[in-house]
Design a protein around this motif. Structure first.
Motif, mmCIF file in Angstrom:
data_model
loop_
_atom_site.group_PDB
_atom_site.id
_atom_site.type_symbol
_atom_site.label_atom_id
_atom_site.label_comp_id
_atom_site.label_asym_id
_atom_site.label_seq_id
_atom_site.Cartn_x
_atom_site.Cartn_y
_atom_site.Cartn_z
ATOM 1 N N LEU A 93 69.338 47.232 130.610
ATOM 2 C CA LEU A 93 69.775 48.619 130.704
ATOM 3 C C LEU A 93 70.747 48.884 129.562
ATOM 4 O O LEU A 93 71.835 48.302 129.511
ATOM 5 C CB LEU A 93 70.445 48.876 132.055
ATOM 6 C CG LEU A 93 69.507 48.791 133.242
ATOM 7 C CD1 LEU A 93 69.734 47.502 133.990
ATOM 8 C CD2 LEU A 93 69.712 49.965 134.139
ATOM 9 N N HIS A 94 70.352 49.750 128.642
ATOM 10 C CA HIS A 94 71.170 50.063 127.476
ATOM 11 C C HIS A 94 72.206 51.131 127.820
ATOM 12 O O HIS A 94 71.986 51.973 128.688
ATOM 13 C CB HIS A 94 70.284 50.542 126.324
ATOM 14 C CG HIS A 94 69.342 49.483 125.846
ATOM 15 N ND1 HIS A 94 69.701 48.550 124.913
ATOM 16 C CD2 HIS A 94 68.068 49.191 126.193
ATOM 17 C CE1 HIS A 94 68.684 47.735 124.686
ATOM 18 N NE2 HIS A 94 67.671 48.103 125.458
ATOM 19 N N GLU A 95 73.319 51.080 127.124
ATOM 20 C CA GLU A 95 74.421 52.037 127.292
ATOM 21 C C GLU A 95 74.977 52.030 128.717
ATOM 22 O O GLU A 95 75.364 53.064 129.249
ATOM 23 C CB GLU A 95 73.995 53.456 126.894
ATOM 24 C CG GLU A 95 73.476 53.582 125.481
ATOM 25 C CD GLU A 95 74.490 53.178 124.413
ATOM 26 O OE1 GLU A 95 75.691 53.425 124.603
ATOM 27 O OE2 GLU A 95 74.070 52.580 123.404
ATOM 28 N N GLU A 96 75.003 50.861 129.350
ATOM 29 C CA GLU A 96 75.549 50.712 130.695
ATOM 30 C C GLU A 96 76.543 49.562 130.721
ATOM 31 O O GLU A 96 76.580 48.739 129.813
ATOM 32 C CB GLU A 96 74.439 50.474 131.719
ATOM 33 C CG GLU A 96 73.475 51.620 131.875
ATOM 34 C CD GLU A 96 74.097 52.918 132.362
ATOM 35 O OE1 GLU A 96 75.226 52.886 132.910
ATOM 36 O OE2 GLU A 96 73.464 53.958 132.195
ATOM 37 N N ASP A 97 77.347 49.518 131.792
ATOM 38 C CA ASP A 97 78.362 48.475 131.909
ATOM 39 C C ASP A 97 78.529 48.081 133.374
ATOM 40 O O ASP A 97 77.645 48.318 134.186
ATOM 41 C CB ASP A 97 79.685 48.942 131.289
ATOM 42 C CG ASP A 97 80.229 50.223 131.925
ATOM 43 O OD1 ASP A 97 79.725 50.630 132.992
ATOM 44 O OD2 ASP A 97 81.160 50.812 131.362
ATOM 45 N N HIS A 98 79.682 47.492 133.704
ATOM 46 C CA HIS A 98 79.932 47.002 135.058
ATOM 47 C C HIS A 98 79.850 48.113 136.111
ATOM 48 O O HIS A 98 79.527 47.842 137.266
ATOM 49 C CB HIS A 98 81.314 46.349 135.147
ATOM 50 C CG HIS A 98 81.428 45.062 134.400
ATOM 51 N ND1 HIS A 98 80.802 43.911 134.816
ATOM 52 C CD2 HIS A 98 82.092 44.745 133.261
ATOM 53 C CE1 HIS A 98 81.092 42.928 133.976
ATOM 54 N NE2 HIS A 98 81.857 43.408 133.015
ATOM 55 N N THR A 99 80.155 49.339 135.738
ATOM 56 C CA THR A 99 80.147 50.445 136.704
ATOM 57 C C THR A 99 78.791 50.565 137.384
ATOM 58 O O THR A 99 78.696 50.600 138.612
ATOM 59 C CB THR A 99 80.513 51.769 136.006
ATOM 60 O OG1 THR A 99 81.770 51.615 135.343
ATOM 61 C CG2 THR A 99 80.601 52.904 137.006
ATOM 62 N N SER A 148 74.463 40.546 133.986
ATOM 63 C CA SER A 148 75.440 40.022 133.033
ATOM 64 C C SER A 148 75.577 41.008 131.881
ATOM 65 O O SER A 148 74.636 41.717 131.526
ATOM 66 C CB SER A 148 75.010 38.647 132.510
ATOM 67 O OG SER A 148 73.803 38.755 131.785
ATOM 68 N N ILE A 149 76.775 41.044 131.346
ATOM 69 C CA ILE A 149 77.050 41.829 130.150
ATOM 70 C C ILE A 149 76.800 40.886 128.974
ATOM 71 O O ILE A 149 77.373 39.798 128.919
ATOM 72 C CB ILE A 149 78.507 42.338 130.135
ATOM 73 C CG1 ILE A 149 78.798 43.174 131.373
ATOM 74 C CG2 ILE A 149 78.806 43.093 128.850
ATOM 75 C CD1 ILE A 149 78.131 44.508 131.425
ATOM 76 N N THR A 150 75.934 41.274 128.066
ATOM 77 C CA THR A 150 75.550 40.376 126.982
ATOM 78 C C THR A 150 76.730 40.015 126.089
ATOM 79 O O THR A 150 76.922 38.858 125.751
ATOM 80 C CB THR A 150 74.431 40.995 126.135
ATOM 81 O OG1 THR A 150 74.858 42.267 125.652
ATOM 82 C CG2 THR A 150 73.169 41.155 126.949
ATOM 83 N N HIS A 151 77.538 41.002 125.709
ATOM 84 C CA HIS A 151 78.701 40.782 124.854
ATOM 85 C C HIS A 151 79.587 42.019 124.975
ATOM 86 O O HIS A 151 79.072 43.134 125.092
ATOM 87 C CB HIS A 151 78.264 40.573 123.396
ATOM 88 C CG HIS A 151 79.383 40.143 122.512
ATOM 89 N ND1 HIS A 151 80.217 41.036 121.897
ATOM 90 C CD2 HIS A 151 79.801 38.906 122.151
ATOM 91 C CE1 HIS A 151 81.114 40.375 121.178
ATOM 92 N NE2 HIS A 151 80.883 39.077 121.323
ATOM 93 N N PRO A 152 80.911 41.851 124.935
ATOM 94 C CA PRO A 152 81.789 43.022 125.089
ATOM 95 C C PRO A 152 81.565 44.126 124.045
ATOM 96 O O PRO A 152 81.815 45.292 124.323
ATOM 97 C CB PRO A 152 83.196 42.442 124.951
ATOM 98 C CG PRO A 152 83.057 41.015 125.330
ATOM 99 C CD PRO A 152 81.670 40.606 124.903
ATOM 100 N N SER A 153 81.078 43.772 122.882
ATOM 101 C CA SER A 153 80.857 44.793 121.856
ATOM 102 C C SER A 153 79.506 45.494 122.010
ATOM 103 O O SER A 153 79.243 46.482 121.329
ATOM 104 C CB SER A 153 80.959 44.175 120.461
ATOM 105 O OG SER A 153 79.895 43.266 120.249
ATOM 106 N N GLU A 154 78.647 45.000 122.885
ATOM 107 C CA GLU A 154 77.361 45.634 123.138
ATOM 108 C C GLU A 154 77.419 46.330 124.494
ATOM 109 O O GLU A 154 77.876 45.754 125.467
ATOM 110 C CB GLU A 154 76.232 44.607 123.170
ATOM 111 C CG GLU A 154 75.946 43.944 121.850
ATOM 112 C CD GLU A 154 74.796 42.973 121.956
ATOM 113 O OE1 GLU A 154 73.813 43.149 121.225
ATOM 114 O OE2 GLU A 154 74.893 42.051 122.786
#
Length: 115
Positions: A29-35, A56-62
């Protein structure tokens, strides 16, 4: 404008190993985060046909997440994701309507107290 700017970015990708069944899929899922990741994981895990769900979040900058679903009994992971998203939408609408009703009630009480 560059050609890349005019193309619409993909929001959801499906990654599936060759020969794997439909019940074992990783979604990107692009442009998404923990929310979204954590709340969607919670809703999907409420389904008794789901054996595993995690993200999982791939990297904090992505700003993209890898969202993994494994189901029991051949239930397609895509349907499980769709149900989780619909359930999350319904829960969010309920919270919004409850909040708006309480704000309206609070404002009415404040107006009555001022009179």
């Amino acid at each position: 404008m560059a050609a890349a700017d005019t193309e619409k970015k993909r929001v959801l990708e499906m990654v599936q190993a060759a020969g794997a069944d439909e019940g074992c899929v990783t979604f990107v899922l692009h442009e998404e985060d923990h929310t979204l990741g954590n709340s969607l994981r919670y809703m999907v895990m409420k389904n008794p046909d789901v054996e595993f769900c995690g993200y999982s979040i791939t990297h904090p900058s992505e700003s993209k997440i890898n969202f993994r679903i494994q189901t029991r009994g051949g239930l397609p992971a895509t349907e499980t994701l769709r149900k989780g998203l619909n359930d999350l939408t319904d829960a969010s609408k309920h919270v919004l309507h409850t909040f708006e009703a309480q704000v309206k009630e609070f404002k009415l009480k404040q107006e009555e107290a001022m009179e």
